[in-house]
Design a protein around this motif. Structure first.
Motif, short mmCIF file in Angstrom:
data_model
loop_
_atom_site.label_atom_id
_atom_site.label_comp_id
_atom_site.label_asym_id
_atom_site.label_seq_id
_atom_site.Cartn_x
_atom_site.Cartn_y
_atom_site.Cartn_z
N VAL A 174 1.14 47.53 23.92
CA VAL A 174 1.29 47.55 25.38
C VAL A 174 2.63 48.21 25.71
N LEU A 175 2.61 49.21 26.56
CA LEU A 175 3.85 49.89 26.97
C LEU A 175 3.97 49.79 28.48
N VAL A 176 5.01 49.10 28.93
CA VAL A 176 5.23 48.92 30.37
C VAL A 176 6.36 49.84 30.82
N LEU A 177 6.06 50.69 31.78
CA LEU A 177 7.05 51.63 32.29
C LEU A 177 7.71 51.03 33.53
N LYS A 178 9.01 50.95 33.48
CA LYS A 178 9.73 50.52 34.68
C LYS A 178 11.15 51.08 34.66
N ASP A 179 11.55 51.59 35.80
CA ASP A 179 12.92 52.06 35.98
C ASP A 179 13.69 50.97 36.72
N TRP A 180 14.96 50.90 36.44
CA TRP A 180 15.79 49.85 37.05
C TRP A 180 16.83 50.51 37.93
N ARG A 181 17.06 49.92 39.09
CA ARG A 181 18.12 50.43 39.98
C ARG A 181 19.39 49.65 39.68
N VAL A 182 20.10 50.12 38.66
CA VAL A 182 21.29 49.39 38.22
C VAL A 182 22.49 50.33 38.12
N ALA A 183 23.64 49.72 38.32
CA ALA A 183 24.90 50.44 38.09
C ALA A 183 25.30 50.21 36.63
N LYS A 184 26.27 50.99 36.19
CA LYS A 184 26.75 50.90 34.81
C LYS A 184 27.23 49.49 34.46
N ASN A 185 27.75 48.76 35.46
CA ASN A 185 28.24 47.41 35.18
C ASN A 185 27.12 46.37 35.19
N GLY A 186 25.88 46.84 35.26
CA GLY A 186 24.74 45.94 35.15
C GLY A 186 24.24 45.42 36.49
N SER A 187 25.02 45.55 37.55
CA SER A 187 24.57 44.99 38.83
C SER A 187 23.49 45.88 39.44
N PHE A 188 22.65 45.27 40.26
CA PHE A 188 21.58 46.02 40.91
C PHE A 188 22.12 46.85 42.07
N LEU A 189 21.50 47.99 42.26
CA LEU A 189 21.74 48.79 43.47
C LEU A 189 20.72 48.32 44.50
N PRO A 190 20.92 48.61 45.79
CA PRO A 190 19.95 48.15 46.79
C PRO A 190 18.55 48.64 46.45
N PHE A 191 17.57 47.74 46.60
CA PHE A 191 16.20 48.09 46.24
C PHE A 191 15.53 48.90 47.34
#
Ligand code: C2O
Ligand code: CU
Length: 484
Positions: A174-191
């Protein structure tokens, strides 16, 4: 009722970064033996605890406060067609949630749409989903309110329903594709960004498969394997191809199709594609590549290992033919649904909350699972509709057993993956993408394209119909239909 979701949207990354400080545990310290997804065995009552978990993504400097079912991304449940399964959603989040079983023809009460098919599952509450999945295939599950943030933070899993193989495969990946909206410091960017929501959506900054950047996954050599691709991203449409092996498409959205050679396949958000392929000899590699990007990008690599399992030439065995009611096109009623941008981006004035007798308040915008701004419409109507203080009327109503033909007409310059709940439809024609007639639950409608689908409206209830680019869904491109 706690209403944290708008606060979370408003506070964006700052608040998330501070919540990170409280995390002591890291699920990433153990070396990855394999980048396969964790399988959760189905028991009498399988627990799916939705909770915040630190997740190390790529070579970021610090973990990301992901929201997961359990402690690793995208757990896989394996059920059998026709056999009852039970899964208890335990809400360990600070806001309400639910589980929608995407593509599964569940009874309406199990469909997981807050305020439409069930009350939302509040923090510290739980809800048990119980149904017999009628059809085998590859499905996924995810929340259905504030989806932009909940799915954006990783809250999703895979439901494999077994029972379609006439010849067993040597392996199943099973291969799940997902991109993450994250900054280099690991925090999320606005969704949700206005620029993104008004166009193709806000893209992730880090592309992953199974939560890993370009994972390498061991598979048996010289073997017939099944690869289940799931696009769990909120935004990205891939144009996927396989290098290093001949691959055949054997199922679309989990539904068997007569095998045909894969060149590339447009896989939009929520869509699935099952492939059969013969792996190379020991040490050989198979790549999964996205050709949609200006530069093709390798998303994952399968590395063949061990003794060759098969010597005969490769001819993928078809899966069992799916068993859906065949729509009668001669008698079907025709409906056209126009996909459009709303003429004016309307910001809803704060609707007054409903106050329950015990004093609790239900926020109206929260009940619509929408943001206070609409940008998109289905058939000229946005979700929610101006002036309505309750659910808008159904966009279509069907009598149970009726054959239906819907034409989606995309009048926008953007792609919309359109999804219907409760029913599997036949994609009978499209004016721009070439593809065989096939069964699906989500269909891509390209800019200026007309796509026709048909199905028998045989599942009674109130069912959502929406775009699966989540920022479009959350800014108006959603409606519902009724089957009685
Ligand atoms: Cu995958 Cu209405 O959702
Ligand atoms: Cu859309």
């Amino acid at each position: 009722m706690a209403h944290t979701r708008r606060a979370i949207l408003a506070a964006g990354g700052a608040m998330l970064a501070s919540s990170l400080l409280g995390c002591s545990r890291s699920s990433t310290s153990a070396p990855a033996v394999s980048d396969r997804l964790r399988e959760i065995p189905l028991g009498p009552e399988t627990r799916l605890a939705a909770a915040e978990q630190p997740l190390m993504l790529g070579d970021n400097e610090a973990p990301t406060p992901a929201w997961l079912y359990g402690d690793s991304p995208f757990p896989v449940l394996r059920a059998r067609a026709g056999e009852e399964m039970r899964a208890a959603l335990v809400n360990d989040l600070q806001e309400h949630t639910s589980i929608h079983w995407h593509g599964v023809r569940v009874p309406n009460a199990m469909d997981g749409v807050p305020f439409v098919t069930q009350m939302p599952v509040l923090p510290r509450e739980q809800f048990t989903y119980r149904f017999a999945p009628p059809d085998p295939g590859t499905f996924f599950f995810h929340p259905h309110c504030n989806t932009v943030a909940q799915l954006g933070r990783g809250l999703a899993g895979v439901l494999v329903v077994e029972g379609d193989e006439q010849e067993p495969f040597d392996d199943d990946v099973v291969l799940v594709l997902k991109d993450w909206r994250v900054a280099k410091n690991g925090s999320f960017l606005p969704f949700l960004t206005v620029e993104g929501a008004a166009r193709s959506g806000s893209f992730g900054t880090l592309r992953t498969v199974n939560g890993k950047v370009a994972p390498r996954i061991a598979v048996p050599a010289g073997a017939n394997i099944r690869v289940r691709l799931v696009n769990a991203d909120s935004t990205r449409v891939g144009d996927l191809g396989i290098g290093g092996a001949m691959a055949s498409v054997i199922a679309i959205d989990g539904n068997a199709i007569a095998p045909f050679a894969l060149e590339t396949w447009r896989l939009g958000p929520a869509m699935r594609l099952d492939l059969a392929l013969r792996t190379p000899d020991d040490g050989g590699e198979i790549t999964l590549t996205d050709y949609f990007a200006p530069e093709p990008i390798t998303l994952a690599t399968l590395v063949a290992q061990g003794q060759q399992r098969r010597a005969n030439s490769f001819a993928p065995a078809p899966l069992k033919v799916p068993n859906f009611p065949e729509p009668d096109l001669a008698s079907a009623r025709n409906h056209q649904l126009r996909l459009s941008a709303t003429a004016v981006a309307s910001a809803y004035p704060e609707l007054a909350p409903i106050v329950l007798p015990d004093g609790r308040k239900i926020d109206m915008m929260d009940a619509f699972c929408a943001t206070p701004r609409t940008l998109w419409a289905v058939d000229g109507k946005t979700w929610p509709q101006a002036g309505h203080q309750q659910m808008p009327p159904p966009i279509l109503s069907f009598t149970r057993g009726e054959s239906v033909r819907i034409e989606f007409l995309n009048t926008t310059p953007h792609v919309h993956p359109m999804h219907l709940h409760g029913h599997t439809f036949k994609v009978i024609s499209s004016s721009r993408l070439t593809r065989p007639v096939h069964w699906a639950d989500t269909v891509l409608v390209m800019p200026n394209e007309r796509v026709q689908i048909a199905f028998v409206a045989d599942n009674p209830g109130n069912w959502m119909l929406h775009c699966h680019i989540i920022e479009h869904q959350d800014t108006g491109m959603m409606a519902w239909f009724r089957v009685t």
